[in-house]
Motif scaffolding. Structure first.
Motif, mmCIF file in Angstrom:
data_model
loop_
_atom_site.group_PDB
_atom_site.id
_atom_site.type_symbol
_atom_site.label_atom_id
_atom_site.label_comp_id
_atom_site.label_asym_id
_atom_site.label_seq_id
_atom_site.Cartn_x
_atom_site.Cartn_y
_atom_site.Cartn_z
ATOM 1 N N ALA A 127 71.602 84.111 48.722
ATOM 2 C CA ALA A 127 72.336 83.912 50.018
ATOM 3 C C ALA A 127 72.518 82.695 50.252
ATOM 4 N N ILE A 128 71.479 81.666 50.384
ATOM 5 C CA ILE A 128 71.605 80.115 50.690
ATOM 6 C C ILE A 128 72.460 79.474 49.729
ATOM 7 N N ALA A 129 72.545 79.624 48.480
ATOM 8 C CA ALA A 129 73.629 79.246 47.432
ATOM 9 C C ALA A 129 74.807 79.639 47.709
ATOM 10 N N ARG A 130 75.145 80.843 48.293
ATOM 11 C CA ARG A 130 76.311 81.129 48.630
ATOM 12 C C ARG A 130 76.894 80.426 50.035
ATOM 13 N N LYS A 131 75.840 80.167 50.749
ATOM 14 C CA LYS A 131 76.330 79.624 52.033
ATOM 15 C C LYS A 131 76.667 78.044 51.661
ATOM 16 N N ASP A 132 75.973 77.523 50.967
ATOM 17 C CA ASP A 132 76.047 76.184 50.522
ATOM 18 C C ASP A 132 77.511 75.795 49.789
ATOM 19 N N PHE A 133 77.836 77.193 49.048
ATOM 20 C CA PHE A 133 79.179 76.904 48.379
ATOM 21 C C PHE A 133 80.211 76.998 49.403
ATOM 22 N N GLU A 134 79.955 77.877 50.233
ATOM 23 C CA GLU A 134 81.173 78.189 51.365
ATOM 24 C C GLU A 134 81.244 76.920 52.126
ATOM 25 N N ASP A 135 80.125 76.248 52.589
ATOM 26 C CA ASP A 135 80.189 75.072 53.316
ATOM 27 C C ASP A 135 80.775 74.075 52.762
ATOM 28 N N ARG A 136 80.635 73.758 51.297
ATOM 29 C CA ARG A 136 81.309 72.787 50.624
ATOM 30 C C ARG A 136 82.737 72.976 50.479
ATOM 31 N N ARG A 137 83.108 74.134 50.276
ATOM 32 C CA ARG A 137 84.533 74.450 50.178
ATOM 33 C C ARG A 137 85.043 74.187 51.365
ATOM 34 N N ALA A 141 88.152 71.314 52.056
ATOM 35 C CA ALA A 141 89.444 71.870 52.577
ATOM 36 C C ALA A 141 89.712 71.014 53.939
ATOM 37 N N GLU A 142 88.683 70.913 54.808
ATOM 38 C CA GLU A 142 88.978 69.813 55.780
ATOM 39 C C GLU A 142 89.436 68.485 55.425
ATOM 40 N N LYS A 146 92.892 66.523 56.176
ATOM 41 C CA LYS A 146 92.936 65.284 56.836
ATOM 42 C C LYS A 146 93.698 64.261 56.076
ATOM 43 N N ALA A 147 93.295 64.160 54.645
ATOM 44 C CA ALA A 147 94.046 63.179 53.793
ATOM 45 C C ALA A 147 95.626 63.631 53.796
ATOM 46 N N LYS A 148 95.932 64.869 53.704
ATOM 47 C CA LYS A 148 97.366 65.095 53.542
ATOM 48 C C LYS A 148 98.049 64.913 54.920
ATOM 49 N N ALA A 149 97.343 64.387 56.091
ATOM 50 C CA ALA A 149 98.026 64.190 57.209
ATOM 51 C C ALA A 149 98.114 62.821 57.368
ATOM 52 N N THR A 150 97.433 62.082 56.344
ATOM 53 C CA THR A 150 97.774 60.559 56.277
ATOM 54 C C THR A 150 98.576 60.183 55.184
ATOM 55 N N PRO A 151 99.907 59.692 55.519
ATOM 56 C CA PRO A 151 100.790 59.577 54.277
ATOM 57 C C PRO A 151 100.413 58.584 53.348
ATOM 58 N N GLY A 152 100.526 59.085 52.052
ATOM 59 C CA GLY A 152 100.187 58.379 50.700
ATOM 60 C C GLY A 152 98.688 58.257 50.471
#
Length: 201
Positions: A127-137, A141-142, A146-152
């Motif tokens: 369960a901890i390994a799954r939570k770590d996976f979801e947190d990293r994903r 994504a965040e 954020k990078a996509k919101a910054t042109p180039g």
């Protein structure tokens, strides 16, 4: 031994596992490694390992997250499959699981107690390994958003064109996915991507 991407070395833990087995007075009889996501049940090498196992064999891992980053439903399926085969799980990072290497020295009551304790701890670590996976994903994504919101700024992951060309040639020659994965050190996901591209041509 498992790593998630082609860039990671799935065999990295081999030395540590050999040392651990020697310290425990046993030895590793076969090695299996794959570059696949632990969050998926599409794990050909893991299931080849399980098919090769006999009742009472031990599946040795460096850490529980090398076996699973699965969601709860898929983890229960995998755990049930392993239990039905009579295979015991020993993880170097889970000291209570080590007694499975000396299961024959335990009485029935103690063996059942230890199985229950280790089952609970395995579920918790999975369960901890799954939570770590979801947190990293989520963080990834965040970061991308954020990078996509910054042109180039956002360019995405670079494609290894040389490796993909080598995979394409191997597929053209009719070589098996297993041969390609082992010899070209790539994941099945990458092979599938190249194969899909060939089907479109």
């Amino acid at each position: 031994m498992r790593a998630s991407t082609d860039e990671q070395d799935a065999q990295r833990a081999k030395g540590a596992l050999q040392t651990f087995a020697k310290e425990q007075g046993t030895k590793v009889h076969a090695w299996y490694w794959e570059n696949e996501s632990g969050a998926s049940l599409q794990r050909p090498e893991l299931f080849r390992l399980l098919d090769d196992c006999e009742r009472g064999d031990v599946l040795l891992l460096e850490q529980v997250d090398r076996l699973s980053r699965l969601n709860a439903e898929d983890w229960q399926k995998l755990r049930g499959d392993i239990a039905a085969r009579g295979v015991r799980i020993v993880a170097v990072d889970l000291a209570t699981s080590w007694v499975a290497l000396k299961a024959d020295e335990q009485g029935e009551f103690m063996a059942r107690m230890l199985d229950a304790i280790n089952g609970m701890l395995l579920d918790m670590l999975a369960a901890i390994a799954r939570k770590d996976f979801e947190d990293r994903r989520r963080r990834q994504a965040e970061g991308i958003a954020k990078a996509k919101a910054t042109p180039g700024k956002y360019r995405g992951r670079a494609v290894d064109t040389e490796k993909r060309e080598a995979i394409r040639k191997a597929l053209d020659k009719g070589l098996s996915w297993q041969w390609i994965q082992t010899n070209l050190e790539c994941s099945r996901a990458t092979i599938a991507s190249v194969s899909k591209g060939l089907a479109r041509q």
